[in-house]
Design an enzyme around this catalytic site. Structure first.
Site, PDB file in Angstrom:
ATOM      1  N   ASP A 506      72.367  24.243 -77.079  1.00 12.88           N
ATOM      2  CA  ASP A 506      72.101  25.413 -77.923  1.00 12.88           C
ATOM      3  C   ASP A 506      70.628  25.821 -77.852  1.00 12.88           C
ATOM      4  O   ASP A 506      69.767  25.035 -77.433  1.00 12.88           O
ATOM      5  CB  ASP A 506      72.476  25.050 -79.375  1.00 12.88           C
ATOM      6  CG  ASP A 506      72.893  26.253 -80.204  1.00 12.88           C
ATOM      7  OD1 ASP A 506      72.677  27.390 -79.758  1.00 12.88           O
ATOM      8  OD2 ASP A 506      73.428  26.044 -81.305  1.00 12.88           O
ATOM      9  N   ASP A 576      78.936  33.711 -81.652  1.00 11.22           N
ATOM     10  CA  ASP A 576      79.229  33.082 -82.949  1.00 11.22           C
ATOM     11  C   ASP A 576      80.280  33.879 -83.710  1.00 11.22           C
ATOM     12  O   ASP A 576      80.740  33.471 -84.766  1.00 11.22           O
ATOM     13  CB  ASP A 576      77.957  33.001 -83.801  1.00 11.22           C
ATOM     14  CG  ASP A 576      77.157  31.751 -83.472  1.00 11.22           C
ATOM     15  OD1 ASP A 576      77.692  30.859 -82.794  1.00 11.22           O
ATOM     16  OD2 ASP A 576      75.989  31.669 -83.900  1.00 11.22           O
TER      17      ASP A 576
HETATM   18  C1  DGJ Z   1      74.519  28.302 -83.152  1.00  5.86           C
HETATM   19  C2  DGJ Z   1      75.777  28.114 -82.359  1.00  5.86           C
HETATM   20  O1  DGJ Z   1      76.170  29.297 -81.758  1.00  5.86           O
HETATM   21  C3  DGJ Z   1      76.856  27.596 -83.309  1.00  5.86           C
HETATM   22  O2  DGJ Z   1      78.075  27.515 -82.647  1.00  5.86           O
HETATM   23  C4  DGJ Z   1      76.415  26.268 -83.829  1.00  5.86           C
HETATM   24  O3  DGJ Z   1      76.328  25.343 -82.775  1.00  5.86           O
HETATM   25  C5  DGJ Z   1      75.083  26.404 -84.544  1.00  5.86           C
HETATM   26  N1  DGJ Z   1      74.109  27.051 -83.710  1.00  5.86           N
HETATM   27  C6  DGJ Z   1      74.564  25.055 -84.957  1.00  5.86           C
HETATM   28  O4  DGJ Z   1      73.340  25.109 -85.512  1.00  5.86           O
END
Ligand code: DGJ
Length: 777
Positions: A506, A576
Site C-alpha cells: 500500500d 477503495d
Molecule cells: C488503503 C487501502 O486501499 C485499503 O484497502 C486498506 O488497505 C487501507 N489503506 C489500510 O490502511
C-alpha cells in the site's frame, strides 16, 4: 530454421525508417539530411509500400514564419537566395525542440551550458540491434516476455553546437501490438566542434517526453482517464480544439486523479470501429500526457514524466521512462486488446501470466483495526465456507497501530494481538486451506514511530520547514539508497517470519516537499524521479528474492495503477470504492488498459462503507466476477441467503477465471435509453459509452480464446419508467455459424442471432445485474 520476420529497417533511400509488424507501421524520414520527421503511425503498410515524404509533410509556410532553406547542403547563408524554404513550425517532428522555428511544444526543454534555451536537434546516425534495449533501472519488458523476436532501433540526434545529444530508442517485436519508445539525453556528445564543448556538462533538463507524435489532422477526440479517490479512471472523451489539452499529476504517483494514458481517435470512432492511437507510460510517478492542436489543424500527441529537473553530463544521461504506443483500426476494443496482450505477455512476470488469481478475503472492510489471532482464524474458516482461497491480513497487525495515527515504519508484530507472532496465524489460515497474505506500507513512516524518532532525516522534507502530513504520515526518502536497503531487509524479514505468499503493498499519501535531505542543491529537482527509481529497485530486489510471492499494488485503492508498477505487481487493488454501482465505471475505465485478472474486485457488505448504498448480493457478485475476485466482508455478519449467493459466486469465479486468463475481455454496448437500442457498433450511444455519461449502465464479456464459452455481464443500476430495457448485441463472435446454449436455462442461440438481435435484457427494479454463461455446442 525460424526466420524472424522483419520489424525494423532503414529503407534503401537511406533516409526512411520503417518499423512494423502485423499490427502497425511506424515511419520516420530524415528530411534534408538533418530533420528527423514523423511520417506515419497506423495500419501496417507493407514493406514495399511507397512512402513519398512530400506527400506526408510539407506545408507551404507563410512569410511571417521563421523559415529555413531547403536542401541537404543549405546553410544559413543560402537563405536570401534559396528557391525553396519551409518553416520548422510546419514539419511533423519525431522529437521536436523549441527555439529554432517550431513554436509548438518541444519534446525536450533544457537550459544549455551558456544559459540559453533555444535548441536544435539534427540527425546524426542510427543503429539496429537484436533484442530489447531498455532504459536503465526503469521497467520495460520482462526478459522472458512472450511477444516474439525483438529489435531495437536507436536514432541519434544532436545539437549542431554540441551541447546536447538525444538518442531515440524504439523497440518493436514480432508479436507485440505495441511499439515501445523512450529517449536518452546526454550533454556534449553531439559536438562537431571540440571548441564548443565548454560548459556542456551543465545542461539542465526541464522536461523530456518519452514519446511525441505529430498526427496529420485535428479531426480528433481525446480520451483520458479521470477521477479521484474512490472514483478512479472514469473515461473522459473530449473534442480536440486548437490549443493544448493535457492531463497529469505532480503528486509523485500516477494518481487517483488521472492516469498515464492518452488516446486520440476519430470523432466517429466507437468501441469497435475507427482509428485510435493511444500511449501509456510505463511509469509510476508524476507525468503529463496530452495533445496540442496547432494553427494548421495538426495534432501533437505527447506523454512523459513531469515534475523533473536534472542535469546531464556526457557520461551521465537522463533516460526517460518508456511509453507503449498502440494503434487500433478497430476502435477502443482493438486498443484494449492490444494493451491487454502486451501487459499479459510482456510486462507481467511470466510466473503469473497463466496463474489464475485466487479468490481473496481481506480483513480491511471486515474488521479494520479490530484484529486478533482468533478473529483471523475464524475469518479463514468462514471465508473457506464461501469459497475464499487466500486471506489477506490488512493494516493493523504491527507495533502499536490501533488506528491510522501511529506506527508505520515499526514493522514488528503486535504481540498483544498475535502473542505467538504471525507464523501460527498463517498456519491456522493454511489449515483452513487458504493461502496467507499480508499488508504493508513500506514507503511511509508515522511521526509517532520509533523509526521516525531514530531517523528523522529519512523522510522527504524541505530544510527548516515543518513537513506536511497526510493520513498522519510522512513519505520515506526512497531516493536515499540507505532507506531502500533498510526497506529491503525489513520487508524480507516480514516475508520470512510471516511465511506470507502474497503482499498487499500500500501507499497512502501524495508527495509534498519532494526534497531529499541527502541531495545536493542541483539534484533536488530529480528527487521525485529518483524516489520512483528507488521504489523499482526495492521491488525488483524483493521479487528476485521472493519469486513465489505475488505483490498486489495498492495506493489508497487505485492511486498508483500504471504499467510501470504492473512490471512488479500482477494485481492491483483497483479502488477503495466497493459499492457495486460506483465500481461499474471504475472497472470499465480501468479495462481500457488493464486486463481483468489484474483488477482486484471484492464483494463488500451493505450498506456500503463509502456510499451508504444497499445493493443486492447477486449484483455485488456479478459486478466483481469478471475480475480478480474476492470478499471484503465478514461472512459471519451476512445473512444465510447472501452467504449462499457468495458460495455460488465463488464457484462461478473458479470456472470463469481459467477462461478469462487466456480469453478476451470485451466491453459491450451499454443498454441504452428508450426503445432499447443498443449501440455496440456505432453512433452516438457508443460514443457516449466511452465518455461515461449514460447513467452507469454497463456490459462486458469474457470470451474463451477459441470462442467456445462466453460469460456475458450486463448491469442497469437504475430502473426507468415506461422503457423497454432492450437487448444486448454480442459482436465479433469468433465462430459465426455456431450455436450457443445457456448453461443455466438451456436456451439455445445462433451466433448470428446474438450478433444481430442480441440478448433480451428484461427485469425491473434498481440494481439489475445479469449473467449469461453461454457454451458452444
Ligand atoms: C488503503 C487501502 O486501499 C485499503 O484497502 C486498506 O488497505 C487501507 N489503506 C489500510 O490502511
Amino acid at each position: 530454421m525460424m526466420v524472424s520476420p522483419r520489424v525494423a529497417e532503414l529503407r534503401s533511400d537511406g533516409r526512411t525508417f520503417h518499423l512494423g509488424n502485423g499490427y502497425f507501421s511506424y515511419v520516420m524520414h530524415i528530411l534534408d539530411g538533418r530533420y528527423l520527421t514523423h511520417l506515419y503511425w497506423g495500419a501496417p503498410l507493407g514493406w514495399n509500400a511507397p512512402l513519398d515524404p512530400d506527400s506526408f509533410i510539407l506545408v507551404a509556410a507563410p512569410e511571417y514564419l521563421a523559415t529555413v532553406p531547403r536542401g541537404e547542403d543549405a546553410t544559413e547563408g543560402d537563405w536570401p537566395r534559396a528557391q525553396s524554404r519551409f518553416s520548422l513550425d510546419t514539419l511533423p517532428f519525431e522529437y521536436p525542440v523549441w527555439g529554432t522555428g517550431d513554436q509548438r511544444r518541444g519534446a525536450v526543454e533544457a537550459t544549455l551550458g551558456d544559459g540559453t534555451g533555444a535548441m536544435a536537434l539534427e540527425y546524426r546516425s542510427y543503429e539496429i540491434h537484436d533484442g530489447v534495449r531498455r532504459p536503465e533501472d526503469l521497467p520495460l519488458l520482462r526478459d522472458d516476455h512472450n511477444l516474439g523476436g525483438a529489435t531495437t532501433l536507436t536514432v541519434h540526434l544532436a545539437d549542431p553546437r554540441g551541447d546536447v545529444a538525444v538518442a531515440l530508442h524504439y523497440v518493436v517485436l514480432d508479436r507485440s501490438p505495441a511499439l515501445f519508445r523512450w529517449a536518452s539525453i546526454t550533454a556534449g556528445e553531439g559536438s562537431q566542434d571540440a571548441s564548443s564543448r565548454e560548459g556542456a556538462s551543465v545542461v539542465e533538463i526541464h522536461r523530456a517526453e518519452s514519446a511525441s507524435v505529430d498526427l496529420p489532422t485535428d479531426h480528433y477526440d481525446m480520451v483520458t482517464l479521470a477521477g479521484s479517490w474512490a472514483r478512479e479512471r472514469h473515461p473522459v472523451r473530449t473534442v480536440l480544439t486548437p490549443g493544448r489539452h493535457t492531463v497529469g499529476t505532480r503528486a509523485g504517483a500516477s494518481s487517483h486523479q488521472t492516469s498515464p494514458f492518452v488516446a486520440v481517435c476519430e470523432p466517429e470512432s466507437t468501441e469497435r470501429t475507427g482509428e485510435v492511437r493511444a500511449m501509456a507510460l510505463l511509469y509510476s510517478g508524476s507525468f503529463e500526457a496530452g495533445a496540442d492542436v496547432d494553427q494548421y489543424g495538426r495534432c501533437r500527441m505527447t506523454i512523459g514524466i513531469d515534475g523533473y529537473r536534472g542535469t546531464v553530463a556526457p557520461d551521465d544521461p537522463f533516460q526517460t521512462p518508456a511509453a507503449a504506443l498502440v494503434y487500433s483500426g478497430t476502435g477502443f476494443t482493438g486498443m484494449s486488446d492490444a494493451f491487454h496482450t502486451v501487459v499479459r505477455e510482456g510486462i507481467v512476470a511470466s510466473r503469473w501470466r497463466s496463474t489464475p488469481r485466487k479468490t481473496t478475503i481481506n480483513t480491511w472492510e471486515a474488521m479494520y483495526f479490530d484484529l486478533n489471532a482468533e478473529r483471523i482464524a475464524t475469518l479463514a474458516q468462514d471465508g473457506r465456507k464461501i469459497g475464499a482461497e487466500l486471506l489477506v491480513l490488512d493494516d493493523g497487525w504491527f507495533s502499536r497501530r490501533r488506528d491510522d495515527t501511529t506506527s508505520l515504519g515499526d514493522w514488528w508484530v503486535n504481540r498483544d494481538l498475535f502473542p505467538e507472532g504471525l507464523g501460527p496465524v498463517a498456519d491456522a489460515v493454511r489449515q483452513e486451506g487458504l493461502e496467507f497474505g499480508i499488508w504493508i506500507e513500506p514507503e511511509m513512516v508515522s511521526p509517532e514511530s520509533d523509526l521516525y524518532r531514530e531517523h528523522p532525516e529519512w523522510i522527504l522534507r524541505v530544510d527548516r520547514r515543518k513537513p506536511t502530513q497526510a493520513r498522519n504520515q510522512y513519505t520515506l526518502d526512497l531516493s536515499n539508497p540507505a532507506v531502500v536497503d533498510f526497506l529491503f531487509e525489513t520487508v524480507s524479514t516480514i516475508l520470512r517470519e510471516s511465511t506470507a505468499t502474497y503482499v498487499k503493498w500500500d501507499m497512502n499519501r501524495q508527495m509534498t516537499e519532494a526534497a531529499s535531505p541527502i541531495s545536493r542543491r542541483h539534484d533536488q529537482g530529480s528527487v521525485m524521479h529518483r524516489y520512483i527509481l528507488g521504489l523499482y529497485d526495492l521491488m525488483a530486489r524483493l521479487i528476485t528474492a521472493f519469486p513465489h510471492v505475488l505483490f498486489e499494488g495498492c495506493a489508497g485503492g487505485g492511486g498508483r495503477m500504471d504499467l510501470g508498477l504492473a512490471h512488479f505487481a500482477p494485481r492491483f487493488w483497483t479502488s477503495d470504492q466497493t459499492d457495486a454501482v460506483e465500481r461499474l465505471d471504475i472497472q470499465y475505465g480501468s479495462s481500457l488498459v488493464f486486463p481483468p485478472e489484474m483488477m482486484g474486485a471484492h464483494v463488500s457488505t451493505v450498506p456500503n462503507h463509502v456510499t451508504g448504498r444497499t445493493t443486492p448480493a447477486w449484483t455485488r457478485v456479478l459486478t466483481a466476477l469478471a475480475f480478480s475476485y474476492g470478499y471484503e466482508l465478514d461472512p459471519a455478519e451476512q445473512n444465510v441467503e447472501d452467504r449462499a449467493t457468495f458460495v455460488r459466486g465463488s464457484e462461478l469465479y473458479r470456472r470463469l477465471r481459467d477462461v478469462a486468463m487466456t480469453g478476451r475481455f470485451v466491453r459491450l454496448g451499454s443498454p441504452s435509453g428508450a426503445g432499447g437500442a443498443v449501440s455496440a457498433n456505432g453512433g452516438a450511444a457508443a460514443r457516449t459509452m466511452i465518455a461515461g455519461g449514460d447513467g452507469g449502465s454497463r456490459a462486458w464479456m469474457i470470451v474463451a480464446d477459441d470462442g467456445s464459452e462466453l460469460f456475458i455481464f450486463a448491469f442497469r443500476p437504475l430502473a426507468r419508467p415506461n422503457e423497454d430495457p432492450g437487448a444486448l448485441r454480442i459482436p465479433s463472435l469468433p465462430v459465426s455459424d455456431a450455436i450457443f446454449r445457456d448453461a443455466d436455462t438451456g436456451r439455445r442461440y445462433a451466433a448470428a442471432h446474438l450478433r444481430t438481435r442480441g440478448l433480451r435484457l428484461g427485469g425491473s427494479g434498481d440494481f439489475q445485474a445479469r449473467l449469461w454463461h453461454l457454451i458452444r455446442e
